[in-house]
Write an enzyme that holds these catalytic residues in place. Structure first.
Site, short mmCIF file in Angstrom:
data_model
loop_
_atom_site.label_atom_id
_atom_site.label_comp_id
_atom_site.label_asym_id
_atom_site.label_seq_id
_atom_site.Cartn_x
_atom_site.Cartn_y
_atom_site.Cartn_z
N LYS A 147 -13.87 21.78 -22.29
CA LYS A 147 -13.90 20.46 -22.93
C LYS A 147 -15.17 20.32 -23.78
O LYS A 147 -15.14 19.75 -24.86
CB LYS A 147 -13.84 19.37 -21.86
CG LYS A 147 -13.78 17.97 -22.41
CD LYS A 147 -13.64 16.93 -21.32
CE LYS A 147 -14.97 16.58 -20.71
NZ LYS A 147 -14.89 15.40 -19.83
N ARG A 148 -16.27 20.86 -23.28
CA ARG A 148 -17.54 20.78 -24.01
C ARG A 148 -17.46 21.52 -25.34
O ARG A 148 -18.04 21.10 -26.34
CB ARG A 148 -18.68 21.34 -23.16
CG ARG A 148 -19.07 20.44 -22.00
CD ARG A 148 -20.27 20.98 -21.25
NE ARG A 148 -19.98 22.28 -20.66
CZ ARG A 148 -19.38 22.46 -19.50
NH1 ARG A 148 -18.98 21.40 -18.80
NH2 ARG A 148 -19.15 23.66 -19.02
#
Length: 488
Positions: A262-263
């Site tokens: 997600k980062r």
């Protein structure tokens, strides 16, 4: 292929948004089941109640529904092996854990979290396994009397598998071939937690057996758990019924270095979740492919091509075509790099491929989200056909087509000011007189008048076409001018 009916499962934890890797796992399970006339099951693995997030289960089911990979059995629709939430199956797991203890394949462990933390700090690379278990506080090191005394007193405890020393366990992975593990490298995993909930290791084996799962496809990151699961299938006497396993390749960062997270999406400016996910605790909104403007057909298509191909150069597949062509032996062992530009290419191709009628509800929603209500569907269908080849995302329809449906009052004047002069000014004044004198604009005759006026004013197409486009649509976008004019 075994003679028994194909039954596969997607078993996510309701802990947050659904990563595209998770959706791909669901998709591959679904395609395999449908290719072989089998069942696709959704099972919610919610045994870790500390990580449970309200709303996540409904989010998962909505994601699958959007993708068109609807389960045959699930918590929502039920089925012959209900319940399909592990938290609702809690009572049956202890039975199997206790059986493993009685038969010498598992043991009670009474170590407190503080004691385990101290061991981790004091012993380099500490693992709760064969090297240390006889010196720790468990039913292997304690006498039977002391163990019973602690159990009768309600002392908090877990049940751990007793991994054998000096053995090799192996299985045949449908993607990776023969895979072996040295049990000396495997720790004694917890099977049943102190709160009575099973861990993933016990629950996945028990549920796969009871639900008659024939094939288990999961991400490559679960491969280290395989030896514990192999031992459990053996110790519980179910080895002949163990599913065939396939560990899917990772979806990698665009540079190929490590698993996509997600980062990474936040850092590089693209979504990694299927749909928008709002975390009520943190107040954080994580964007999704659906809201960005992806068609579900394109999303399925791009996911299928991350690690699989049909052996040809073809890259565009409908879900029905994928059901027909999918084969697990065409799945690669190597990780697949995620390329967002390629993902957008798939979406653009699907927008071109779909009919205006199919696109209409999506386009109407895009317009409505911008405060523009579509009144005439037939007219809007014509507009969609005019501009769809220019759209990469569904949200592009607003930029490419809104001027057909509403008045606009913004113009990209900066694009024409630097080269504007009196000659061009006179050209458009004359053109306006011509347009006002026409009851209806016919593209071919107008084009002839336009060219004649350019010659009269000694202008070239490059001098006047951009200003004319901006006058009509407000900016440097839209289909060819000959297609725009009849709609004015």
């Amino acid at each position: 292929m075994s003679d028994k009916k194909v039954r596969v499962r997607f078993a996510p934890s309701p802990t947050g948004g659904l990563h595209l890797g998770g959706v791909r796992t669901a998709l591959f399970n679904y395609l395999f089941a449908k290719k072989h006339g089998g069942d696709f099951i959704l099972r919610i693995e919610d045994t870790d109640q500390t990580r449970y997030v309200e709303g996540a289960e409904n989010y998962i089911m909505e994601c699958l529904d959007w993708c068109g990979i609807t389960p045959d059995e699930s918590p929502a629709v039920g089925g012959p092996f209900a319940p399909y939430r592990q938290s609702e199956r809690k009572s049956l797991y202890r039975e199997y854990a206790e059986r493993l203890v009685r038969e010498g394949h598992a043991y009670y462990a009474f170590d407190t979290p503080e004691e385990l933390d101290r061991n981790r700090k004091e012993i380099p690379n500490f693992q709760y396994g064969h090297a240390y278990r006889d010196s720790l506080r468990n039913s292997l090191s304690l006498s039977e009397h002391d163990t019973d005394k602690l159990l009768d007193a309600g002392e908090p405890h877990v049940i751990r598998i007793k991994v054998p020393v000096g053995e090799t366990v192996s299985f045949n992975d449908m993607i990776r071939g023969h895979v072996s593990f040295d049990t000396n490298q495997v720790d004694d995993k917890v099977l049943l937690k102190a709160d009575g909930m099973p861990t993933y290791h016990l629950a996945v084996v028990v549920d796969d057996y009871l639900m008659k799962i024939s094939h288990a496809f999961r991400g490559e990151e679960w491969l280290p758990s395989a030896p514990v699961h192999l031992l459990l299938w053996d110790y519980l006497g179910w080895k002949a019924d163990m599913p065939q396993w396939a560990h899917l390749p990772l979806i990698l960062k665009p540079d190929g270095h490590g698993k996509l997270s997600k980062r990474d999406g936040a850092r590089l400016g693209f979504p990694v979740y299927a749909m928008n996910w709002f975390d009520a605790k943190s107040g954080e909104l994580t964007p999704g492919f659906r809201e960005l403007g992806f068609l579900p057909e394109a999303f399925d298509n791009l996911l299928a091509m991350l690690g699989w191909n049909d052996g040809t150069d073809n890259e565009i597949f409908s879900l029905d075509e994928l059901k027909e062509k999918f084969s697990i032996d065409r799945v690669s062992k190597a990780g697949a790099k995620f390329d967002f530009e390629k993902a957008k290419w798939y979406n653009a191709e699907w927008i071109k491929r779909e009919s205006a009628e199919k696109l209409l509800p999506y386009v109407k929603k895009v317009f409505q989200d911008k405060g523009l209500n579509v009144i005439d569907d037939n007219y809007t269908l014509k507009v969609i056909n005019l501009v769809k080849d220019r759209c990469v995302l569904l949200t592009d329809f607003y930029l490419q087509a809104a001027y057909f449906l509403s008045q606009f009052n913004t113009y990209d004047l900066d694009a024409v000011k630097p080269k504007w002069n009196e000659v061009k000014n006179e050209f458009f004044k004359t053109l306006l007189v011509l347009l006002n004198g026409s009851e209806a604009i016919e593209a071919h005759s107008f084009e002839e008048q336009f060219k004649a006026l350019m010659e009269e004013k000694s202008l070239k197409a490059g001098d006047v076409m951009l200003p004319f486009r901006i006058m009509l649509v407000g900016g440097k976008f839209g289909p060819p001018m000959c297609l725009i004019l009849p709609h004015y």
